[in-house]
Design an enzyme around this catalytic site. Structure first.
Site, short mmCIF file in Angstrom:
data_model
loop_
_atom_site.label_atom_id
_atom_site.label_comp_id
_atom_site.label_asym_id
_atom_site.label_seq_id
_atom_site.Cartn_x
_atom_site.Cartn_y
_atom_site.Cartn_z
N THR B 217 1.42 -2.90 -0.12
CA THR B 217 2.27 -2.57 -1.28
C THR B 217 1.95 -3.43 -2.50
OG1 THR B 217 3.96 -4.11 -0.50
CG2 THR B 217 4.19 -1.82 0.18
N LEU B 220 4.27 -3.54 -5.68
CA LEU B 220 5.56 -2.91 -5.35
C LEU B 220 6.24 -3.75 -4.28
CD1 LEU B 220 4.43 0.83 -5.04
CD2 LEU B 220 5.89 -0.12 -6.83
N GLU B 375 4.85 -16.54 4.60
CA GLU B 375 3.91 -17.17 3.67
C GLU B 375 2.54 -17.33 4.29
OE1 GLU B 375 2.05 -20.96 1.81
OE2 GLU B 375 2.42 -20.38 3.88
#
Lengths: 699, 699
Positions: B217, B220, B375
């Site tokens: 994505t 987005l 992360e």
């Protein structure tokens, strides 16, 4: 006196003095420390409305349109000086004014070698020539500064054909049909100077560049040091030679064409049946095997073009800008386009400047007046300005107000704008008397011509949406600044003219306006008052009069169109509109809740910082609809609600266009993936917009 | 009593009361109406510094690192609940807290089919296998939740070769040499748990994805409804199977290789001469024509990963956010990475939360605590957050403070950040005592390890620049928010380890930190105090402590590098640095003038709105360096000063890279046009930055 009494009196006196101190300190509000915040002053507003003078607008227009002032011409430069002089006037000027110059690529016809359109006989001789200039009807069409009609940025070349090269068009001739511009009328006695209609020799000039901004410096300001695209790599210029002609010349060509009859919708008012060619009629004015020779000698030139900016410094929030502008350059005299707007601009700056210099008034926020250069070539001055000051303008601009052609006709106001400006325009126009007979407000008159039924308000005047027809385009599409364009316009029951008939011709002169378009200049005055009231409301109101909840109606109507016209199709491709429904509902709820919080706050005496925070939410809402990566193929267009729509469904443009492409071609999964991507882009923007409307400490 | 007396007394009383009222109203300043604006409170600051407790940080760390908590694992979810519980605690919690979940593409080794690295003999039999797991040295390396070492996002496959396919590498084995990580030491008695060095079986896990954010994505938010790129179209994954191994396995392979000697810089501390192959040594442990078989069975999976956000609402400017965050997910127990940072984060939120719940304090601006998910797979949680709230964060965020690994070692503070944060870090660290012997401030200790000679300040600690090593990346590169990363780190004279030796292995445990990295947790406390002081200064100071003029030094040094190292080359190609010189000078002048105006204002008693306007200039300065169209090939990188630099000249990255490309290839005019374009992009950004620093009513 007895001691006890003295003591008693002393204690009593101390108590009284103390009581007084207490009363004085706590019971009486301290004016000097917490003055009422500066807000819209209705007296000032009324003063401004009263001082906007129709005759001064007329005199402005006379001066502005005295000579042709094509972008970068000496007269265009003279007008730069005129604006500077007005805006630096010690008695009616602004706080500061200055010109800034860009070096931009313009396109001009050659003066030595005019563009020509000839009919060449079978033996090669010229047997007929189209007019190279417009007829000198009023003495103003013949001067050396009247630029020959041309299609700016059309390439040079000398194609020769008669609509024969079916699959390889070599050149293009463009004309405006009397059916489209003159309500069918075409004879000299029915046209200017005998009426407002276009004379047979009139030719509409224009820019044929596909994008806007300086063609050599996309996304960079066209300062001399900026990188310039190699000419060979510039996209957006027309591919083949193109030349506009008047309808009298078009009649000579079109009415002599041979071949099958053109479709009914292609027929016009030239007084003959339009045919598709190839070749000329054997019984016509020219030998059947004659050819049309088009010779275009346009030249691209780097020219200096200036914007002029004038500033009234805000007293309280100088870092909030209300921008108000129009372009200065015209094709010829440009009395209507753009000088009718500039005449209004100058009158507004005079009235506000006079109040300012007298010390009567200074707005809460800064007001910036702008006179843009080279708009006719593609909104160049305004676009370069937005490229140069992108971040600063995006962070600080409350709204952009554009008044280009201020008067198309005398019937009614016409406003194009984004939903948040609707309310301020309504408030302004309800308080101004409409020109013409009767005792209507501009609002009441307006609603008779343009109206819609709003689910929230009932019947209201309808605002149009902003395309890219004038300098508001970079502000709304590139910067995401709430914008509007204001004008007076037609009664559509009285004319079907596409635009006022002398548009972009040498007949767009002062007398044309003075005699036909707005005798008495009351429509100009109405536009000046509307723009003036809107500017004062935006710059002076404590609470910004931008009603963001008015976006809800737009979103809802886009959503409904998507559901009704695309829903089934999307479902076939397993694409759900559910997330879009949720996002629209979330926006509606957050916008309504914000409106409630504003109402509550307005009833109290809120702290200026508190109001500033709310105002920032209102000001910046429009920015949340920007996505610079949404439409990579569209230069500058980043606003996911107002980007160009090629798809037929009036909904979110990215969605509409992607659906149209996916449906039209027998396209595979990639085209449907793009539909899904565009849907996500809109949903993300709406969710982001709703998030900015939430109470600011809720993440 | 006589009437006259009564009257006299009455009048006197009225006069006294009146005098009192007058005195009370005019002579006593009205506190309630114009209180001194809320500013940094040094007592509160001292209280916070005093309450940040080393032992509580230690206990936080023990709990956080008790179990492996790989992104999206059940234990990761448990920690989400732990954070929510802490931040919702009625006595030490924040105003509000919540988790938000994204559905993101992660990569895991197969549990059923572990990745294997085998040596296969000439007859096809396995004659040696590399370890599939790390040795269970402390009882913590053997649990079911310890993920097998792997290269996340490396594709599956089973290549077999011995460094033979010269021009078609089929698979990659990665290991960390004891020379690079262990100061050359490699035997079990010299490594953990006997020292801080990496045991021979330790394997560094990591993400091998080239970009950051959820791979499906880009741009987005990875909410369930968002469009996802088809897997076949995802770019940035490694092209071939890849597997990390420990150095004991690497020794078996590398020390048995045949062929020419590898270059000197390739040699390491495995105790043999490294050779390049092909094939194995005839006198080695394996038959010469043995092969290495690598089998990778990694799987891509869509998983839910959460961010946790906690908010302290600002009292005066709640719409200004000071963001402070760290990721939560680890590769295994992650005591150092990231729990050393999260342990600090929890202690800071406890201390501030307690003051808040007691009613002792509420910051001027909002403070947002963030615990990012996933992360380790590529800054996924923080990136999705910035994608979801792009506009809102860009408009309102004062600064982003990252504390990921808070303690690499005990020697000194190390700060990476953009120039505007330098001053606030200096102010904070001058007031905090350094851990360890002596009576130095953190600042005074820091300057001994990292320093530079500033033309403005003389010798000062040097800040590093921000790459993309942790969650600050999307904030600085994508959103243009002034950011910093704070940690305690090494004395480089004592170790040359690339990073702390157990980085991303199953040996990064609580005991490792407690025994070797920071016994007593005083370095953790020092980081907590530094971050705490910075956060308080940013959230509470009336004037934002962001010194934008500190950018001048960076710009000047970039300019000088461009002039010295590229000037002659550019001149050869007719590219002038003149406009860049002008732009830098303009920035310097405007930044200095703004600094002057701030100083003057600070001496008076400025209006809060006036200060807000100045603060907006300071906060938004970093945004003016963004250009989303500057580096189309670099995902998210938009900051024209800090984008990745591949060119060798330490100057504006776009310029450096374009020059490097134009020079390295025998490139034509297009490559030099790109140099010119990049130069214009920088000049435009600097001119725009200077424009935002000018007095706000000057356009």
């Amino acid at each position: 006196m007895q001691w006890t009494k003295v003591l008693g009196l002393g204690l009593g006196a101390a108590a009284l003095l103390g009581l007084g101190i207490i009363l004085g300190h706590f019971a009486i509000p301290k004016k000097a420390n917490s003055p009422a915040p500066q807000d819209l002053d209705l007296e000032i507003l009324e003063t401004v409305m009263g001082q906007l003078d129709a005759n001064r607008i007329r005199e402005n227009l006379r001066e502005l349109s005295r000579e042709p002032h094509l972008a970068s011409s000496p007269r265009d430069e003279d007008l730069v000086q005129l604006l500077l002089q007005r805006w630096k006037d010690p008695e009616s000027g602004l706080d500061s004014a200055g010109a800034s110059t860009y070096e931009v690529l313009l396109s001009f016809p050659s003066q030595e070698q005019p563009n020509v359109v000839d009919i060449v006989g079978p033996t090669g001789g010229i047997i007929h020539s189209c007019h190279r200039t417009e007829e000198n009807v009023t003495g103003e069409q013949g001067g050396p500064d009247v630029v020959q009609p041309y299609a700016a940025y059309a390439p040079s070349g000398t194609p020769q054909a008669v609509n024969a090269a079916k699959h390889g068009v070599a050149g293009v001739l463009v004309y405006t049909d009397p059916a489209d511009i003159n309500d069918g009328l075409s004879s000299p006695d029915e046209t200017f100077p005998n009426s407002w209609y276009l004379p047979p020799s009139g030719v509409e000039r224009g820019s044929y560049y596909e994008y806007f901004g300086d063609p050599l410096t996309p996304y960079l300001p066209a300062v001399p040091s900026s990188f310039r695209v190699d000419l060979a790599n510039v996209s957006g210029f027309p591919p083949i030679p193109t030349q506009p002609i008047g309808f009298q010349d078009a009649r000579d060509l079109l009415c002599n064409l041979n071949g099958t009859l053109a479709p009914a919708t292609w027929q016009g008012a030239l007084g003959c049946h339009y045919r598709l060619g190839p070749g000329f009629r054997p019984d016509g004015d020219f030998p059947a095997d004659s050819q049309v020779n088009v010779s275009v000698y346009n030249r691209l030139e780097l020219r200096n073009s200036s914007n002029v900016l004038g500033i009234i410094r805000g007293a309280v929030e100088p870092d909030r800008y209300v921008l108000y502008g129009n372009h200065r350059d015209s094709w010829v005299h440009g009395a209507v386009d753009p000088s009718s707007g500039t005449a209004v601009l100058l009158e507004l700056s005079r009235v506000l400047g006079t109040l300012l210099k007298k010390g009567t008034w200074r707005p809460r926020r800064s007001i910036v007046f702008a006179s843009w250069g080279a708009e006719e070539f593609g909104l160049i001055g305004s676009t370069e300005f937005t490229e140069e000051f992108f971040n600063k303008l995006q962070e600080r601009t409350v709204a952009y107000i554009n008044v280009d052609i201020s008067v198309f006709a005398n019937a009614t106001l016409r406003v194009q704008g984004t939903p948040p400006v609707q309310t301020v325009v309504f408030s302004a126009t309800k308080e101004i008397r409409s020109p013409g007979p009767g005792d209507l407000s501009i609002y009441d008159n307006w609603i008779r011509y343009f109206n819609r039924s709003s689910p929230v308000y009932g019947l209201v005047p309808s605002l149009g949406s902003l395309g890219a027809g004038s300098d508001y385009a970079p502000f709304i599409h590139f910067l995401g600044i709430s914008s509007m364009d204001i004008a007076y316009t037609y009664d559509r029951s009285k004319t079907s003219a596409r635009i006022y008939p002398t548009y972009h011709t040498a007949f767009d002169t002062f007398d044309y306006v003075d005699k036909f378009l707005d005798p008495g200049f009351s429509s100009h005055q109405a536009v000046a008052r509307t723009a003036g009231s809107v500017i004062l409301r935006l710059s002076d109101s404590f609470f910004l009069p931008l009603k963001v909840s008015d976006y809800s109606e737009t979103l809802r109507s886009f959503l409904q169109a998507a559901q009704q016209d695309l829903g089934a199709l999307l479902e076939q491709h397993s694409i759900s509109l559910g997330p879009l429904v949720n996002a629209v509902e979330k926006f509606e709820a957050e916008a309504a809740a914000l409106g409630q919080r504003i109402s509550t706050l307005q009833k109290g005496s809120p702290d200026p910082l508190q109001v500033r925070m709310l105002n920032d939410q209102l000001m910046l809402l429009e920015r949340t609809f920007l996505n610079p990566r949404a439409f990579p193929e569209e230069r500058y267009y980043s606003h996911v609600l107002w980007a160009p729509r090629t798809g037929s469904v009036v909904t979110f443009p990215g969605l509409s266009n992607a659906c149209s492409r996916a449906r039209d071609t027998a396209s595979g999964s990639e085209a449907w993936a793009e539909v899904q991507r565009q849907l996500s882009i809109v949903v993300t923007a709406l969710e982001g917009a709703a998030a900015t409307l939430r109470p600011v400490a809720d993440l």
